[in-house]
Design an enzyme around this catalytic site. Sequence first.
Site, PDB file in Angstrom:
ATOM      1  N   GLU A 146      -5.028   1.319   2.679  1.00  0.00           N
ATOM      2  CA  GLU A 146      -4.828   0.257   3.625  1.00  0.00           C
ATOM      3  C   GLU A 146      -4.908   0.660   5.298  1.00  0.00           C
ATOM      4  OE1 GLU A 146      -2.719  -2.427   6.487  1.00  0.00           O
ATOM      5  OE2 GLU A 146      -2.277  -0.227   5.984  1.00  0.00           O
ATOM      6  N   GLU A 147      -4.489   2.071   5.525  1.00  0.00           N
ATOM      7  CA  GLU A 147      -4.535   2.366   6.773  1.00  0.00           C
ATOM      8  C   GLU A 147      -5.677   2.563   7.403  1.00  0.00           C
ATOM      9  OE1 GLU A 147      -1.888   2.121   8.629  1.00  0.00           O
ATOM     10  OE2 GLU A 147      -0.144   2.293   7.506  1.00  0.00           O
ATOM     11  N   HIS A 167       3.887   4.248  12.175  1.00  0.00           N
ATOM     12  CA  HIS A 167       3.059   5.131  12.829  1.00  0.00           C
ATOM     13  C   HIS A 167       3.846   6.063  13.851  1.00  0.00           C
ATOM     14  CE1 HIS A 167      -0.512   2.474  11.720  1.00  0.00           C
ATOM     15  NE2 HIS A 167       0.372   2.415  10.684  1.00  0.00           N
ATOM     16  N   ASP A 182      -0.517   4.248   0.867  1.00  0.00           N
ATOM     17  CA  ASP A 182      -0.999   5.439   1.848  1.00  0.00           C
ATOM     18  C   ASP A 182      -0.136   5.508   3.208  1.00  0.00           C
ATOM     19  OD1 ASP A 182      -2.695   2.827   2.249  1.00  0.00           O
ATOM     20  OD2 ASP A 182      -3.678   4.007   3.734  1.00  0.00           O
ATOM     21  N   ASP A 191       6.389   1.607   6.811  1.00  0.00           N
ATOM     22  CA  ASP A 191       5.214   1.122   6.575  1.00  0.00           C
ATOM     23  C   ASP A 191       4.502   1.957   5.464  1.00  0.00           C
ATOM     24  OD1 ASP A 191       2.616  -0.072   6.800  1.00  0.00           O
ATOM     25  OD2 ASP A 191       1.929   1.127   8.647  1.00  0.00           O
ATOM     26  N   GLU A 233       4.474  -5.966   4.108  1.00  0.00           N
ATOM     27  CA  GLU A 233       4.379  -5.354   5.456  1.00  0.00           C
ATOM     28  C   GLU A 233       5.726  -5.604   6.420  1.00  0.00           C
ATOM     29  OE1 GLU A 233       2.386  -3.125   6.492  1.00  0.00           O
ATOM     30  OE2 GLU A 233       0.427  -3.324   5.579  1.00  0.00           O
ATOM     31  N   HIS A 293       0.960  -1.160   0.003  1.00  0.00           N
ATOM     32  CA  HIS A 293      -0.011  -0.168   0.033  1.00  0.00           C
ATOM     33  C   HIS A 293       0.735   1.155  -0.145  1.00  0.00           C
ATOM     34  CE1 HIS A 293       0.461   1.058   4.133  1.00  0.00           C
ATOM     35  NE2 HIS A 293       0.539  -0.293   4.626  1.00  0.00           N
TER      36      HIS A 293
END
Length: 390
Positions: A140-141, A362, A78, A108, A168, A76
């Site tokens: 995805e997030e 994150h 995003d 990520d 991931e 992903h």
Amino acid sequence: MSADRTIFTTTEMLARLVAFDTTSRLPDLPLIVWVEAYLGAHGLTATRSRGPQDGKVNLHAIIGPQTDGGIGFAGHVDTVPVDGQAWTRDPFTLHADHGRLYARGAADMKGFVASMLAAVPDFIALRAPHPIHLMLTFDEEITCDGARVLAEDLQARDVRPALCVVGEPTMMTPVIAHKGRLAVRVSVVGQPGHSSAPGDGVNALHAMGEALAWISAEARRLAHAGRRVEGFDPPHTTIQAGVAQGGTILNIIPEQASFEMEWRTVPGDDAHAELDRFRRFLGETIEPWMQSRFPQTGFSVEVLTELPPLSLADDAPLAHRVRQVTGANTSGRVSYGTEAGIYQSAGIASIVCGPGDIAQAHRPDEWIAESQLVACDRFLRAMAARPFAA
């Protein structure tokens, strides 16, 4: 941002990808347009699939035979926001320091995407008899709807890979199973009134409290008597409420309340069956009294996010091959979810394996080790060179 160059190191590619602010609330289209131009410079044609929101776009390209089968590499593009985080450097400019590369999305999971895209010239040079699929997704997030849209598009065009590696961050160790996740928002409608006359209203906060108490008791039940699947930590399905709000001022009976809750289910447990149990409790225990007073009161439930669990057999050829290439002795299981469960549900044997540490995801000053990208570069080329039966 020009894509007139066709050869990039993985670090150079990562620098270009993180320069696009693809926080999930924003469109990812500018990044996708750049990647399309890069792939086009290599003679590749990519196919977009779109979500319901403007500017939210997936991208799929095939190197080699334009058919189904072969192997897919999925990531992903995003990211989570940087708002309110104490970054010590520009989150959208790659910064190298002592073997670490800092930027939002570095771990990520733009690191994996950068490795995948930088490998394109080598993938082409392989002249493999099987397709090599490149799969980029949005959102995805927040919802994982990008992967759902892409899976449907691949099936409609009859170009599904037989195998898929979702990159991931796992420190380049294979993960063959993860929990599913079902997140919902529960809204409560009560009847307002003055707090001095509680019989003239229905307190939405009190009703919410009863529901939260059930969730707490259910969490204990699952911990003590739930299905056990060893390898997960914890090895059972979990439930929790994480956000709650309601009321205005103390002397008014609250008319509105809401909270968000989630299940993280081990393979074999059905999240919707768990949700049905919760709905029955609301409908049989709390709502009858509420609606006997005021029929318009009660609960409503909205599904926010749903991810199916991933469960690949430990002796599956894909698991064996990834262990062989990475040098891992075992395969892991994790409690967080990924898009791999969606691809598996679409009939694509899937595994999770990518560079970086999920502990960095994150966070402010997110980083990935350069050594992890080097390992990922080797891994992708080895996997692409010899696919196998699922």
